[in-house]
Design an enzyme around this catalytic site. Structure first.
Site, short mmCIF file in Angstrom:
data_model
loop_
_atom_site.label_atom_id
_atom_site.label_comp_id
_atom_site.label_asym_id
_atom_site.label_seq_id
_atom_site.Cartn_x
_atom_site.Cartn_y
_atom_site.Cartn_z
N LYS A 1 0.84 -1.19 0.00
CA LYS A 1 0.00 0.00 0.00
C LYS A 1 0.88 1.24 0.00
CE LYS A 1 -4.28 1.63 2.12
NZ LYS A 1 -5.28 1.41 3.20
N GLU B 1 -19.28 -5.40 10.35
CA GLU B 1 -20.20 -4.60 11.16
C GLU B 1 -21.28 -5.45 11.84
OE1 GLU B 1 -18.27 -1.98 8.16
OE2 GLU B 1 -19.33 -3.89 8.03
N ARG C 1 -25.40 -1.92 7.40
CA ARG C 1 -25.15 -3.32 7.10
C ARG C 1 -25.50 -4.23 8.28
NH1 ARG C 1 -19.44 -3.25 3.90
NH2 ARG C 1 -20.17 -5.33 3.44
#
Length: 644
Positions: A298, A384, A412
């Site tokens: 990254k 979640e 969600r």
């Protein structure tokens, strides 16, 4: 690379190859040995552009070679590439005809910061929330088979190592493993989400390179046998199971993907462009589900981002030559920091207080709790639903969980909130960050619906503070209230509308406050829009000294303060409700319902987010367009006065 970048804008001499690529078809005209140079130019373009117009930086930098290789090998947009989340898709946008408009990224009327099918045929599916790419891509692959598309349409899902830990991704994997669909799943494994990845799956992926030599050997043998027509797709199932068993015997470990009978390739270096092209060419026409595992870095190509990828996920503006980030001084406290500090204070006084977040330790400031009480802080990753049910289990056995999740992501977990918390009346506190208009992240990230979707749940206390001081007071209230309790607040800084209390006290549940008495108009607000209403009312009354306007801050949407509503209704004055959320189902709807149920029929104007999806722009721009900034509230009040 940071030392080599100057403060130049994207101009032709800097990008001789990239400026000739107006579509992937142009990219495919280049010889493969030119692709590393394209990647280099693409990185320079991203650095120059994002240093001035901020966005998601580190993820897109890490996916440059993968993006170039995908569009080089596959016939996009006929072939489908489905990006997960979309943080890594800036290079994709630049290569698909949006290079010259990229300076408008995440701005009002400009490009969306995430893949958006309404923007381009190359954006095959909406991406903004994690873990949906495998399911969506599988649906596309099945659709292509059912329609018998000719030529064969390839479908590729690109998913990160953090997103693949989400429950939806596992559901998609399980379904893909039991289908004959020709879906290619590319696992972009950079050992990061936004904060550092957590969980056993992440550890598993991080150590999967131990079998790299075996994978490379098996891949070369497979290519040879396929070329000699000794193996075929028809016999792949038996061969795959035999290979999986053989590998398990040799390495004394089982590959989780091969355990699902999904053909697995990798891990490969995700920054070796030419090898990526070769691998993709070899596996793209295979039948059945396949996984290509790539290891990437990254922030690749920009030293500051490589060294600190979490802070360079979305760094804001920065000096491209030095990596120094450009910040604006702010005197007001950030809501998330007030939350983090208050949670630590509560935890210091009550050992039952625990903190839970879903891959957002830094974003929610839950990291303060982690530093102070690491054993009582849980980052469950991009999960979640699990976060909410996990909190329910903790609460059931005597703990006091505070669950910090962004508003649009908490959607969600709606079933979990109802089934695993509310039905049992468990004392779980939902700290709902990024509520309301969030700005440049746009339609997938606005916290538009939490007031509406939580208000309908029996027993759920639904609240919103008007300033940081009231956030602190509501947290104190929640810590001593039985049953589920939600507090929603926006991103960024806020100023206290009144002098801050040195020793804040809890608030009475279900009670609002009168901010101003009046008889000609009534304004009812919830949350931080109270500040805009105050400005609008002051302006109107300054222009009309004979007019008085009542203003009530409800604080609690559920239970709602019926005494305030009765007083407002009895005055007979027109009522204006204001909320930083959808007007369908929130404060305005609650007020109208109460008035109707009690046979009151005053004029009511509801201000908030309209019943359509709101795109990207600054918070100020979008609130003005939606009509509930100070000017919008003033205009509504003035029109009601004029029509008397």
């Amino acid at each position: 690379m940071a030392d080599a970048i100057n403060d130049s804008t994207p101009q032709a001499p800097l990008y001789p190859l990239l400026n000739g690529i107006d579509s992937p078809a142009d990219l495919r005209k280049l010889p493969v040995d030119k692709l590393p140079a394209v990647c280099e130019e693409l990185r320079r373009f991203l650095i120059a552009s994002l240093s001035k117009n901020p966005g998601h930086f580190a993820s897109s930098m890490g996916a440059v070679e993968l993006t170039v290789a995908l569009h080089y090998v596959f016939d996009t947009p006929y072939d489908r590439i489905v990006w997960d989340v979309g943080h890594q898709a800036y290079g994709h946008k630049i290569l698909t005809g949006r290079r010259d408009r990229f300076e408008t990224n995440r701005t009002l009327g400009g490009l969306s910061g995430f893949p958006n099918p309404a923007e381009s045929p190359y954006d095959t599916f909406t991406a903004g929330h994690a873990s949906n790419s495998i399911s969506a891509a599988l649906g596309m692959a099945v659709a292509s088979q059912l329609k018998t598309d000719e030529p064969k349409r390839n479908v590729v899902a690109v998913i990160g190592d953090a997103s693949i830990s989400g429950g939806l991704a596992f559901e998609g994997l399980n379904n893909a493993a039991n289908s004959n669909s020709d879906i290619l799943i590319i696992l972009n494994d950079n050992d990061m989400s936004i904060d550092r990845n957590v969980g056993s799956l992440n550890s598993y992926l991080a150590h999967m390179t131990t079998s790299k030599a075996y994978n490379n050997f098996r891949y070369r043998i497979y290519r040879l046998l396929r070329k000699l027509r000794i193996v075929s797709d028809r016999s792949r199932g038996k061969i795959l199971r035999f290979n999986n068993s053989l590998k398990s015997l040799i390495t004394n470990e089982q590959n989780i993907f091969e355990g699902l009978n999904i053909r697995y390739f990798g891990p490969f270096d995700g920054h070796d462009t030419e090898n990526l092209v070769n691998v993709l060419r070899d596996i793209k026409d295979m039948s059945g589900p396949r996984i290509l595992h790539l290891r990437t870095v990254k922030g690749r190509g920009y030293t500051p981002a490589e060294e600190d990828p979490a802070h360079w996920h979305a760094p804001g503006r920065f000096n491209p030559a030095t990596g120094e980030r450009i910040t604006s001084p702010g005197e007001n406290p950030k809501y998330q920091d007030v939350f983090g500090k208050t949670l630590v204070d509560l935890a210091s006084k009550d050992p039952k207080v625990v903190g839970i977040t879903a891959a957002m330790l830094s974003g929610t400031s839950m990291i303060m709790m982690q530093k102070a009480y690491p054993d009582r802080t849980f980052d469950v990753g991009i999960s979640e639903g699990h976060a909410v049910t996990f909190a329910g289990g903790l609460a059931k056995d005597g703990m006091r969980p505070f669950v910090a999740i962004y508003s649009s992501f908490l959607q969600r977990a709606y079933d979990h909130i109802i089934h695993d918390v509310a039905i049992q009346g468990l004392p779980v506190v939902f700290a709902i960050d990024r509520a309301g208009i969030v700005g440049e992240d746009g339609v997938t990230h606005h916290g538009a619906f939490d007031l509406a979707y939580l208000r309908s749940i029996p027993g759920m206390t639904v609240t919103a503070p008007r300033d940081p001081q009231y956030l602190r007071r509501l947290m104190l209230t929640a810590a001593s209230t039985e049953g589920p309790f939600s507090i929603r607040y926006p991103r960024g800084s806020g100023r206290n509308l009144e002098p801050a209390e040195t020793s804040p006290t809890p608030l009475p549940v279900g009670k609002g406050e009168c901010m101003r008495e009046g008889s000609d108009l009534t304004v009812i607000t919830i949350g931080t829009v109270a500040a805009d209403a105050i400005v609008a009312i002051d302006r109107l009354m300054a222009e009309n000294p004979d007019i008085s306007v009542a203003h009530y801050d409800m604080i609690f949407l559920s239970p709602i303060d019926e005494e305030i509503l009765a007083k407002a209704a009895a005055s007979g004055a027109p009522i204006v409700t204001v909320e930083d959320g959808t007007v369908k189902g929130g404060l305005g709807s609650a007020v109208v319902e109460w008035l109707t149920d009690h046979d009151f029929h005053p004029v009511v104007r509801r201000l908030g987010m309209p019943h359509n999806f709101v795109s990207q722009g600054t918070v100020a721009q979008l609130k003005a367009i939606c009509g509930y900034d100070a000017d919008g509230i003033y205009s509504t009040l003035k029109s009601l006065i004029s029509s008397r």
